[in-house]
Write a protein that holds these residues in place. Structure first.
Motif, PDB file in Angstrom:
ATOM      1  N   GLY A   1       0.358  -1.179   0.074  1.00 38.80           N
ATOM      2  CA  GLY A   1      -0.248  -0.011   0.234  1.00 38.80           C
ATOM      3  C   GLY A   1       0.467   1.129   0.009  1.00 38.80           C
ATOM      4  O   GLY A   1       0.998   1.623   1.153  1.00 38.80           O
ATOM      5  N   PRO A   2       1.484   1.524  -0.715  1.00 41.11           N
ATOM      6  CA  PRO A   2       2.566   2.717  -1.092  1.00 41.11           C
ATOM      7  C   PRO A   2       1.850   4.095  -1.183  1.00 41.11           C
ATOM      8  O   PRO A   2       0.534   4.268  -1.911  1.00 41.11           O
ATOM      9  N   PHE A   3       2.176   5.078  -1.127  1.00 39.48           N
ATOM     10  CA  PHE A   3       1.641   6.609  -0.958  1.00 39.48           C
ATOM     11  C   PHE A   3       2.950   7.710  -1.513  1.00 39.48           C
ATOM     12  O   PHE A   3       4.254   7.665  -0.485  1.00 39.48           O
ATOM     13  N   LEU A   4       2.463   7.931  -2.225  1.00 38.80           N
ATOM     14  CA  LEU A   4       4.507   9.160  -2.545  1.00 38.80           C
ATOM     15  C   LEU A   4       3.478  10.221  -2.886  1.00 38.80           C
ATOM     16  O   LEU A   4       2.935  11.350  -3.019  1.00 38.80           O
ATOM     17  N   THR A   5       4.374  11.463  -1.957  1.00 38.97           N
ATOM     18  CA  THR A   5       4.871  13.093  -2.950  1.00 38.97           C
ATOM     19  C   THR A   5       5.853  13.488  -3.513  1.00 38.97           C
ATOM     20  O   THR A   5       6.755  13.028  -2.581  1.00 38.97           O
ATOM     21  N   ALA A   6       5.671  14.591  -4.067  1.00 38.83           N
ATOM     22  CA  ALA A   6       6.415  15.153  -4.684  1.00 38.83           C
ATOM     23  C   ALA A   6       6.888  16.711  -4.558  1.00 38.83           C
ATOM     24  O   ALA A   6       5.781  16.773  -4.969  1.00 38.83           O
ATOM     25  N   LEU A   7       7.569  17.360  -3.833  1.00 40.10           N
ATOM     26  CA  LEU A   7       7.685  18.506  -3.118  1.00 40.10           C
ATOM     27  C   LEU A   7       8.441  18.911  -5.040  1.00 40.10           C
ATOM     28  O   LEU A   7       9.318  18.706  -5.330  1.00 40.10           O
ATOM     29  N   PRO A   8       8.374  20.339  -4.761  1.00 39.20           N
ATOM     30  CA  PRO A   8       8.700  21.620  -5.768  1.00 39.20           C
ATOM     31  C   PRO A   8      10.483  21.337  -5.911  1.00 39.20           C
ATOM     32  O   PRO A   8      10.818  21.685  -7.240  1.00 39.20           O
ATOM     33  N   ASN A   9      11.057  21.168  -5.320  1.00 38.92           N
ATOM     34  CA  ASN A   9      12.159  20.972  -4.537  1.00 38.92           C
ATOM     35  C   ASN A   9      13.240  19.975  -5.307  1.00 38.92           C
ATOM     36  O   ASN A   9      13.929  19.999  -5.638  1.00 38.92           O
ATOM     37  N   GLY A  10      11.831  19.412  -5.856  1.00 41.49           N
ATOM     38  CA  GLY A  10      13.077  17.303  -6.934  1.00 41.49           C
ATOM     39  C   GLY A  10      12.885  16.521  -5.531  1.00 41.49           C
ATOM     40  O   GLY A  10      12.839  15.299  -5.910  1.00 41.49           O
ATOM     41  N   ARG A  11      12.628  17.046  -3.683  1.00 36.54           N
ATOM     42  CA  ARG A  11      12.597  15.523  -3.381  1.00 36.54           C
ATOM     43  C   ARG A  11      11.896  15.140  -3.146  1.00 36.54           C
ATOM     44  O   ARG A  11       9.824  15.132  -4.497  1.00 36.54           O
ATOM     45  N   VAL A  12      11.382  13.428  -3.620  1.00 39.21           N
ATOM     46  CA  VAL A  12       9.983  12.688  -3.226  1.00 39.21           C
ATOM     47  C   VAL A  12      10.275  12.040  -1.917  1.00 39.21           C
ATOM     48  O   VAL A  12      11.156  11.162  -1.722  1.00 39.21           O
ATOM     49  N   PHE A  13       9.103  11.826  -1.787  1.00 40.23           N
ATOM     50  CA  PHE A  13       9.069  10.684  -0.324  1.00 40.23           C
ATOM     51  C   PHE A  13       7.764   9.835  -0.237  1.00 40.23           C
ATOM     52  O   PHE A  13       6.662   9.695  -0.870  1.00 40.23           O
ATOM     53  N   ILE A  14       7.477   8.783   0.303  1.00 37.67           N
ATOM     54  CA  ILE A  14       7.058   7.872   0.326  1.00 37.67           C
ATOM     55  C   ILE A  14       6.618   6.854   1.622  1.00 37.67           C
ATOM     56  O   ILE A  14       7.970   7.255   2.678  1.00 37.67           O
ATOM     57  N   THR A  15       5.562   6.660   1.683  1.00 33.76           N
ATOM     58  CA  THR A  15       5.124   5.734   3.494  1.00 33.76           C
ATOM     59  C   THR A  15       4.477   4.521   2.120  1.00 33.76           C
ATOM     60  O   THR A  15       3.978   4.634   1.300  1.00 33.76           O
ATOM     61  N   SER A  16       3.763   3.775   3.834  1.00 31.19           N
ATOM     62  CA  SER A  16       3.580   2.758   2.714  1.00 31.19           C
ATOM     63  C   SER A  16       3.025   2.279   4.124  1.00 31.19           C
ATOM     64  O   SER A  16       3.274   2.281   5.317  1.00 31.19           O
ATOM     65  N   SER A  17       2.557   0.866   4.102  1.00 27.55           N
ATOM     66  CA  SER A  17       2.138  -0.264   5.335  1.00 27.55           C
ATOM     67  C   SER A  17       3.164  -0.563   5.923  1.00 27.55           C
ATOM     68  O   SER A  17       3.015  -1.144   7.580  1.00 27.55           O
ATOM     69  N   GLN A  18       4.592  -0.496   6.261  1.00 31.27           N
ATOM     70  CA  GLN A  18       5.889  -0.219   6.461  1.00 31.27           C
ATOM     71  C   GLN A  18       6.080   0.921   7.193  1.00 31.27           C
ATOM     72  O   GLN A  18       6.126   0.509   8.123  1.00 31.27           O
ATOM     73  N   ASN A  19       5.306   1.723   8.128  1.00 25.69           N
ATOM     74  CA  ASN A  19       5.144   2.613   8.422  1.00 25.69           C
ATOM     75  C   ASN A  19       6.733   3.081   8.817  1.00 25.69           C
ATOM     76  O   ASN A  19       6.798   4.124   9.227  1.00 25.69           O
ATOM     77  N   ALA A  20       7.180   2.665   7.490  1.00 27.18           N
ATOM     78  CA  ALA A  20       8.763   3.765   7.231  1.00 27.18           C
ATOM     79  C   ALA A  20       8.637   5.328   6.734  1.00 27.18           C
ATOM     80  O   ALA A  20       7.545   4.736   5.702  1.00 27.18           O
ATOM     81  N   VAL A  21       9.319   6.112   6.590  1.00 30.24           N
ATOM     82  CA  VAL A  21       9.634   7.275   5.413  1.00 30.24           C
ATOM     83  C   VAL A  21      10.479   7.257   4.727  1.00 30.24           C
ATOM     84  O   VAL A  21      12.190   7.102   5.530  1.00 30.24           O
ATOM     85  N   SER A  22      11.071   6.702   3.564  1.00 30.90           N
ATOM     86  CA  SER A  22      11.849   7.290   2.121  1.00 30.90           C
ATOM     87  C   SER A  22      11.406   8.464   1.788  1.00 30.90           C
ATOM     88  O   SER A  22      10.625   9.408   1.284  1.00 30.90           O
ATOM     89  N   TYR A  23      12.944   9.016   0.826  1.00 32.90           N
ATOM     90  CA  TYR A  23      12.686   9.858   0.284  1.00 32.90           C
ATOM     91  C   TYR A  23      13.568   9.956  -0.231  1.00 32.90           C
ATOM     92  O   TYR A  23      14.703   9.019  -0.737  1.00 32.90           O
ATOM     93  N   SER A  24      13.846  10.718  -1.790  1.00 34.83           N
ATOM     94  CA  SER A  24      14.661  10.433  -2.641  1.00 34.83           C
ATOM     95  C   SER A  24      14.960  11.912  -3.259  1.00 34.83           C
ATOM     96  O   SER A  24      14.140  13.036  -3.418  1.00 34.83           O
ATOM     97  N   ASP A  25      16.753  12.535  -3.517  1.00 34.72           N
ATOM     98  CA  ASP A  25      16.750  13.455  -3.800  1.00 34.72           C
ATOM     99  C   ASP A  25      17.413  13.379  -5.237  1.00 34.72           C
ATOM    100  O   ASP A  25      17.224  14.423  -5.923  1.00 34.72           O
TER     101      ASP A  25
END
Length: 221
Positions: free
Chosen positions: A129-153
């Motif tokens: 069950g992932p969910f992501l959001t993309a920020l205007p500064n280029g970062r992408v954040f994702i979370t899921s039912s793992q309940n971890a928060v990850s990002y990519s620059d």
């Protein structure tokens, strides 16, 4: 009033077999409307796959279905989520039941329509069950039912984890993540205790040259 049918399933008992699940709608750069959804109607060749259709008239009619993530056999790609990134490309995330604990994968597309072949690339420590959001500064954040928060620059080339909103590990929380202010993220999830409680926590974004969330107390109550 009903505007249109995106897809139909005329199989008897189709709600439990040969099902259609988890549709999302996204407006593309050129104004077309993209719909992505999970489909079981190609069984037994594909246990489940992710399909896409495009509308050029705001959803009144839909073009031909095409497959975005499909692997013949027992794998079940599903739960698609798509966001446009700051570089103008689109990222699609999804779970694949049959790999690990419904491991989360992603693909990228220049137009939200043409996608690479194959099952995509795994995102470490994200499951179901992932969910992501993309920020205007280029970062992408994702979370899921793992309940971890990850990002990519770097638009998914590499991923890093930050402090989670809740230290509960894997649980079917169906978490989501949104940017609520220029320097703030919100994570929403259904927590196990008290059961079925929908909770939200806010994290403060750090400057681009620093870690993306404060290390101590990154998500408040």
């Amino acid at each position: 009033a009903l505007l249109s049918f995106l897809e139909t399933n005329n199989v008897p008992a189709g709600t439990t077999t040969n099902g259609l699940w988890e549709p999302i709608l996204r407006i593309l750069d050129d104004g077309r409307l993209a719909a992505l959804y999970s489909s079981e109607i190609f069984e037994p060749t594909f246990n489940q796959l992710i399909s896409e259709r495009i509308s050029t008239d705001h959803g009144a009619t839909w073009g031909n279905e095409f497959h975005v993530v499909a692997q013949a056999g027992v794998l079940r790609p599903g739960m698609p989520q798509m966001a446009k990134m700051a570089n103008g490309h689109y990222m699609l995330t999804y779970e694949i039941v049959g790999i690990g604990n419904a491991a989360v994968y992603f693909k990228s597309s220049s137009d939200g329509v043409t996608w690479p072949d194959g099952i995509g690339t795994a995102i470490p420590n994200q499951n179901s069950g992932p969910f992501l959001t993309a920020l205007p500064n280029g970062r992408v954040f994702i979370t899921s039912s793992q309940n971890a928060v990850s990002y990519s620059d770097n638009y998914g080339a590499t991923w890093r984890e930050v402090d989670p909103a809740w230290n509960i590990g894997f649980y079917l929380s169906w978490a989501s993540i949104y940017q609520t202010k220029p320097d703030e993220l919100a994570v929403i999830a259904g927590l196990p205790s008290p059961r079925s409680t929908i909770s939200i926590r806010f994290g403060t974004l750090s400057p681009a040259s620093a870690k993306p969330l404060q290390k101590t107390g990154s998500f408040g109550k």
